[in-house]
Design a protein around this motif. Sequence first.
Motif, short mmCIF file in Angstrom:
data_model
loop_
_atom_site.label_atom_id
_atom_site.label_comp_id
_atom_site.label_asym_id
_atom_site.label_seq_id
_atom_site.Cartn_x
_atom_site.Cartn_y
_atom_site.Cartn_z
N ALA A 86 0.99 -1.05 -21.59
CA ALA A 86 1.24 -1.99 -20.31
C ALA A 86 1.15 -1.32 -19.16
O ALA A 86 1.46 -0.28 -19.18
CB ALA A 86 2.37 -2.86 -20.55
N GLU A 87 0.54 -1.98 -18.35
CA GLU A 87 0.54 -1.43 -16.76
C GLU A 87 1.68 -0.97 -16.11
O GLU A 87 2.17 0.14 -15.44
CB GLU A 87 -0.26 -2.33 -15.85
N GLU A 88 2.85 -1.73 -16.66
CA GLU A 88 4.51 -1.67 -16.15
C GLU A 88 4.85 -0.30 -16.67
O GLU A 88 5.89 0.12 -16.21
CB GLU A 88 5.06 -2.83 -16.46
N GLU A 89 4.23 0.13 -17.76
CA GLU A 89 4.87 1.39 -18.29
C GLU A 89 4.11 2.60 -17.87
O GLU A 89 4.49 3.83 -18.29
CB GLU A 89 4.71 1.29 -19.92
N ILE A 90 3.28 2.52 -16.96
CA ILE A 90 2.51 3.62 -16.35
C ILE A 90 2.79 3.88 -14.96
O ILE A 90 2.77 3.06 -14.06
CB ILE A 90 1.05 3.45 -16.39
N PHE A 91 3.43 5.09 -14.79
CA PHE A 91 3.35 5.72 -13.37
C PHE A 91 2.70 6.79 -12.90
O PHE A 91 2.82 7.73 -13.51
CB PHE A 91 5.02 6.10 -13.12
N THR A 92 1.97 6.44 -12.24
CA THR A 92 0.83 7.75 -11.45
C THR A 92 1.36 8.16 -10.28
O THR A 92 2.12 7.49 -9.47
CB THR A 92 -0.40 7.08 -11.55
N SER A 93 0.75 9.42 -9.92
CA SER A 93 1.07 9.88 -8.37
C SER A 93 0.30 9.06 -7.41
O SER A 93 0.79 9.12 -6.31
CB SER A 93 0.83 11.31 -8.39
N SER A 94 -0.78 8.39 -7.75
CA SER A 94 -1.32 7.70 -6.71
C SER A 94 -0.50 6.33 -6.47
O SER A 94 -0.25 5.93 -5.35
CB SER A 94 -2.80 7.14 -7.59
N PHE A 95 0.18 5.84 -7.65
CA PHE A 95 1.01 4.60 -7.35
C PHE A 95 2.32 5.43 -6.49
O PHE A 95 2.94 4.49 -5.65
CB PHE A 95 1.59 4.07 -8.63
N ALA A 96 2.79 6.48 -6.88
CA ALA A 96 3.94 6.90 -6.12
C ALA A 96 3.62 7.02 -4.78
O ALA A 96 4.38 7.05 -3.86
CB ALA A 96 4.34 8.34 -7.04
N ALA A 97 2.41 7.55 -4.37
CA ALA A 97 2.26 7.78 -2.95
C ALA A 97 2.18 6.29 -2.13
O ALA A 97 2.65 6.34 -1.02
CB ALA A 97 0.63 8.19 -3.10
N ALA A 98 1.73 5.45 -2.90
CA ALA A 98 1.79 4.08 -2.26
C ALA A 98 3.02 3.57 -1.97
O ALA A 98 3.56 2.98 -0.95
CB ALA A 98 0.88 3.12 -2.74
N MET A 99 3.73 3.75 -3.19
CA MET A 99 5.07 3.33 -3.04
C MET A 99 6.19 4.26 -2.09
O MET A 99 6.89 3.58 -1.38
CB MET A 99 5.76 3.51 -4.18
N PHE A 100 5.57 5.34 -1.82
CA PHE A 100 6.48 6.16 -0.75
C PHE A 100 6.10 5.39 0.64
O PHE A 100 7.02 5.19 1.47
CB PHE A 100 5.89 7.77 -0.80
N LEU A 101 5.11 5.10 0.79
CA LEU A 101 4.60 4.54 1.97
C LEU A 101 5.47 2.97 2.14
O LEU A 101 6.01 2.84 3.24
CB LEU A 101 3.34 4.37 2.14
N LYS A 102 5.45 2.32 1.17
CA LYS A 102 6.12 1.06 1.22
C LYS A 102 7.52 1.22 1.45
O LYS A 102 8.20 0.50 2.30
CB LYS A 102 5.84 0.40 -0.21
N LEU A 103 8.35 2.09 0.80
CA LEU A 103 9.63 2.24 0.94
C LEU A 103 10.29 2.77 2.10
O LEU A 103 11.45 2.98 2.31
CB LEU A 103 10.31 3.18 -0.37
N ASN A 104 9.14 3.48 2.91
CA ASN A 104 9.69 4.20 3.97
C ASN A 104 8.96 3.31 5.37
O ASN A 104 8.98 3.91 6.25
CB ASN A 104 9.11 5.70 4.13
N ASN A 105 8.72 2.09 4.94
CA ASN A 105 8.38 1.19 5.96
C ASN A 105 7.23 1.73 6.75
O ASN A 105 7.07 1.62 7.97
CB ASN A 105 9.56 0.93 6.71
N PHE A 106 6.10 2.21 5.94
CA PHE A 106 4.87 2.62 6.79
C PHE A 106 4.31 1.39 7.24
O PHE A 106 4.12 0.28 6.70
CB PHE A 106 3.99 3.17 5.75
N SER A 107 3.93 1.42 8.45
CA SER A 107 3.31 0.09 9.25
C SER A 107 1.90 -0.26 8.58
O SER A 107 1.10 0.64 8.57
CB SER A 107 3.10 0.66 10.77
N PRO A 108 1.66 -1.63 8.26
CA PRO A 108 0.62 -2.02 7.57
C PRO A 108 -0.39 -2.05 8.69
O PRO A 108 -1.74 -2.23 8.49
CB PRO A 108 0.88 -3.38 7.13
N GLU A 109 -0.22 -1.78 10.04
CA GLU A 109 -0.96 -1.73 11.19
C GLU A 109 -1.82 -0.27 11.18
O GLU A 109 -2.85 -0.12 11.80
CB GLU A 109 -0.44 -2.13 12.34
#
Length: 306
Positions: A86-109
């Motif tokens: 399942a997709e939910e069982e997979i953790f990639t470094s590409s996903f980690a990079a996006a989540m790092f931005l998300k969790l650090n409140n990176f501006s969507p602008e």
Amino acid sequence: MANGLPNPPAALLTAATARSLLDSVDAFLFDCDGVIWKGDELIEGVPETLDLLRNMGKKLVFVTNNSRKSRRQYSKKFKALGVEVAEEEIFTSSFAAAMFLKLNNFSPEKKVYVVGEDGILEELRLAGFEGFGGPEDGKKNILLEANFYFEHDKSVGAVIVGLDQYFNYYKMQYASLCIRENPGCLFIATNRDPTGHMTSTQEWPGAGTMVAAVSCSVQKEPIVVGKPSSFLMDFLLKSFNLETSRMCMVGDRLDTDILFGQNTGCKTLLVLSGVTTLPELQDGSNSIHPDHYTNSVYDLVGLLQQ
């Protein structure tokens, strides 16, 4: 090193230690390249091993530093190879990079410049960020003439560098300008793996080579979100109700997989089906020792049947 003392030499996995390991673990974290597959070829016995562990009630998670694909794309690759993950069982470094931005409140602008491939771009899009660069910029060239001025987007707030088979001088300059000249621009690396099994027959330059090129140009170290950084584990623990002491990291690299497991408090199992060889593991200069080692994940099936 634990409690200031050197780690003991790794022990070859036996029937007794395999049973003990299974009894002490609720979840297995698997690297993919060199453990589950090599290139696009499944390693022998992987489906049987995963089925056995699932039937025993073990949680399976697949943690890969390879950023070329998104979680959705990796789920499709598993399926194409005959393994349901399942997709939910997979953790990639590409996903980690996006989540790092998300969790650090990176501006969507702000925009994200990508030295990498479609996996990073897709995970950024799913996280609500605008990424550009990627394979498209692999087609672009620079003509170094007198008075040539290279323009770059001043709204770029982060540069992500990952494995990139389209890496070129254009991308290196674009990334460098953003990091050097855009105030507060983040420099993020998916990982620093020097090599990887991109095909079933050879090792190829890994993301670490692209990261090193950009890092050298800007004279700055990146934020690393993949293994052995603990960021990926921190995010994983927020996603599942697991304790690291009840987890086992299974990988083929000492400096990423095994170190990642050790840094985060997991048990560790090295498989010799990928990058690391037995002589390298047993070399006196090696300071990273897994709890156990074996030839491949399929050995678990044979050992548990003894």
